[in-house]
Design a protein around this motif. Sequence first.
Motif, PDB file in Angstrom:
ATOM      1  N   ASN A  97       0.825  -1.208   0.000  1.00 55.82           N
ATOM      2  CA  ASN A  97       0.000   0.000   0.000  1.00 55.82           C
ATOM      3  C   ASN A  97       0.861   1.262   0.000  1.00 55.82           C
ATOM      4  N   ARG A 112      -8.100   6.932  -8.757  1.00 61.89           N
ATOM      5  CA  ARG A 112      -7.713   5.794  -7.919  1.00 61.89           C
ATOM      6  C   ARG A 112      -6.196   5.621  -7.909  1.00 61.89           C
ATOM      7  N   SER A 162      -4.640   3.703  -4.786  1.00 60.02           N
ATOM      8  CA  SER A 162      -5.441   2.482  -4.872  1.00 60.02           C
ATOM      9  C   SER A 162      -4.961   1.635  -6.049  1.00 60.02           C
TER      10      SER A 162
END
Length: 118
Positions: free
Chosen positions: A10, A47, A52
């Motif tokens: 992430n 995104r 993401s």
Amino acid sequence: MKISPTMPENVMLSELGKRAQQYRVGMNLTQGELAKNAGVSQRTIERLENGSSVQLEKMLRILRALRLSDNLDQLIPETSIRPIQLVGSKSEVRHRSYKRRSTAPKGQNSGWVWGDKK
């Protein structure tokens, strides 16, 4: 920030998103313009820039639109035949991995036993 192999995914995605946004702004493009040039939706650009996950095909389109696709060759470099493979062999390019199998026939004990069964 430098992306390192020990970073969580992430954090890597977040850093890639920030970099993509910097390139887009540096090219003086809006998210909508980049989306149109890449053939993806504006939501996909949002995104990506927010860290993401996006589909690989869409990521490739975005990289091409940002003129960064030349750098993809460094992502997974081409393999070459190692010199040891050329010595005295007629080997071809490998297509599968190989694990050595046990030499003991099936059903026979390999000589190793649990500590409580000695």
